[in-house]
Design a protein around this motif. Structure first.
Motif, PDB file in Angstrom:
ATOM      1  N   HIS A  23       0.847  -1.183   0.049  1.00  0.00           N
ATOM      2  CA  HIS A  23       0.020  -0.058   0.102  1.00  0.00           C
ATOM      3  C   HIS A  23       1.041   1.198  -0.232  1.00  0.00           C
ATOM      4  O   HIS A  23       0.385   2.425  -0.697  1.00  0.00           O
ATOM      5  N   GLN A  24       2.146   1.308   0.783  1.00  0.00           N
ATOM      6  CA  GLN A  24       2.833   2.478   0.861  1.00  0.00           C
ATOM      7  C   GLN A  24       3.402   2.349  -0.351  1.00  0.00           C
ATOM      8  O   GLN A  24       3.562   3.846  -0.927  1.00  0.00           O
ATOM      9  N   GLU A  25       4.025   1.573  -1.139  1.00  0.00           N
ATOM     10  CA  GLU A  25       4.473   1.796  -2.253  1.00  0.00           C
ATOM     11  C   GLU A  25       3.824   2.316  -3.428  1.00  0.00           C
ATOM     12  O   GLU A  25       4.109   3.043  -4.312  1.00  0.00           O
ATOM     13  N   GLN A  26       2.374   1.872  -3.347  1.00  0.00           N
ATOM     14  CA  GLN A  26       1.497   2.523  -4.476  1.00  0.00           C
ATOM     15  C   GLN A  26       1.228   3.974  -4.052  1.00  0.00           C
ATOM     16  O   GLN A  26       1.094   4.593  -5.131  1.00  0.00           O
ATOM     17  N   MET A  27       1.107   4.364  -2.794  1.00  0.00           N
ATOM     18  CA  MET A  27       0.908   5.543  -2.309  1.00  0.00           C
ATOM     19  C   MET A  27       2.244   6.611  -2.804  1.00  0.00           C
ATOM     20  O   MET A  27       2.159   7.483  -3.354  1.00  0.00           O
ATOM     21  N   ILE A  28       3.393   5.778  -2.781  1.00  0.00           N
ATOM     22  CA  ILE A  28       4.620   6.663  -3.218  1.00  0.00           C
ATOM     23  C   ILE A  28       4.747   6.921  -4.655  1.00  0.00           C
ATOM     24  O   ILE A  28       5.016   7.994  -5.235  1.00  0.00           O
ATOM     25  N   GLU A  29       4.272   5.938  -5.551  1.00  0.00           N
ATOM     26  CA  GLU A  29       4.061   6.137  -6.989  1.00  0.00           C
ATOM     27  C   GLU A  29       2.929   7.055  -7.263  1.00  0.00           C
ATOM     28  O   GLU A  29       3.313   7.759  -8.086  1.00  0.00           O
ATOM     29  N   ASP A  30       1.990   7.043  -6.722  1.00  0.00           N
ATOM     30  CA  ASP A  30       0.863   8.081  -6.921  1.00  0.00           C
ATOM     31  C   ASP A  30       1.305   9.382  -6.453  1.00  0.00           C
ATOM     32  O   ASP A  30       1.156  10.473  -7.470  1.00  0.00           O
ATOM     33  N   LEU A  31       1.964   9.453  -5.395  1.00  0.00           N
ATOM     34  CA  LEU A  31       2.320  10.790  -4.853  1.00  0.00           C
ATOM     35  C   LEU A  31       3.808  11.198  -5.868  1.00  0.00           C
ATOM     36  O   LEU A  31       3.775  12.604  -6.259  1.00  0.00           O
ATOM     37  N   GLN A  32       4.534  10.471  -6.311  1.00  0.00           N
ATOM     38  CA  GLN A  32       5.739  10.870  -7.360  1.00  0.00           C
ATOM     39  C   GLN A  32       5.037  11.379  -8.832  1.00  0.00           C
ATOM     40  O   GLN A  32       5.494  12.172  -9.319  1.00  0.00           O
ATOM     41  N   LYS A  33       3.828  10.829  -9.216  1.00  0.00           N
ATOM     42  CA  LYS A  33       3.189  11.328 -10.322  1.00  0.00           C
ATOM     43  C   LYS A  33       2.560  12.566 -10.144  1.00  0.00           C
ATOM     44  O   LYS A  33       2.641  13.394 -10.983  1.00  0.00           O
ATOM     45  N   VAL A  34       2.047  12.756  -8.910  1.00  0.00           N
ATOM     46  CA  VAL A  34       1.477  14.030  -8.598  1.00  0.00           C
ATOM     47  C   VAL A  34       2.627  15.306  -8.637  1.00  0.00           C
ATOM     48  O   VAL A  34       2.495  16.407  -9.263  1.00  0.00           O
ATOM     49  N   VAL A  35       3.811  14.796  -8.039  1.00  0.00           N
ATOM     50  CA  VAL A  35       4.690  15.811  -7.897  1.00  0.00           C
ATOM     51  C   VAL A  35       5.356  15.994  -9.268  1.00  0.00           C
ATOM     52  O   VAL A  35       5.555  17.247  -9.793  1.00  0.00           O
ATOM     53  N   ALA A  36       5.278  14.997 -10.075  1.00  0.00           N
ATOM     54  CA  ALA A  36       5.783  15.148 -11.402  1.00  0.00           C
ATOM     55  C   ALA A  36       4.786  15.956 -12.260  1.00  0.00           C
ATOM     56  O   ALA A  36       5.199  17.120 -13.049  1.00  0.00           O
ATOM     57  N   ASP A  37       3.673  15.876 -12.057  1.00  0.00           N
ATOM     58  CA  ASP A  37       2.472  16.519 -12.874  1.00  0.00           C
ATOM     59  C   ASP A  37       2.610  18.108 -12.516  1.00  0.00           C
ATOM     60  O   ASP A  37       2.726  18.968 -13.287  1.00  0.00           O
TER      61      ASP A  37
END
Length: 76
Positions: A23-37
């Motif tokens: 779950h944390q790995e998925q959250m980190i991936e989601d947050l990385q996408k948000v930061v990149a966007d």
């Protein structure tokens, strides 16, 4: 219902930890996408602001400098 053995307890704890880590790995991936966007948007807005600055300077040059500052109205 019989009590869980030590092995079953450990296995359950490991399963829970693995689910938590996934779950944390998925959250980190989601947050990385948000930061990149957001970074892309910041870069786009920075370029747009710079272009507007260039346009403003060109207008000021054509009109003999920046617009004069108007005094505040008398009711101030």
């Amino acid at each position: 219902m019989r009590p869980m053995s030590d092995t079953e307890l450990l296995s359950a704890r490991i399963d829970k930890l693995e689910m938590h880590a996934a779950h944390q790995e998925q959250m980190i991936e989601d947050l990385q996408k948000v930061v990149a966007d957001q970074w892309s948007e910041i870069e786009r807005l920075t370029r747009k602001l710079a272009a507007q600055g260039v346009r403003l300077e060109a207008v000021e040059e054509r009109t003999d400098g920046p617009a004069p500052v108007e005094p505040p109205p008398p009711h101030y």
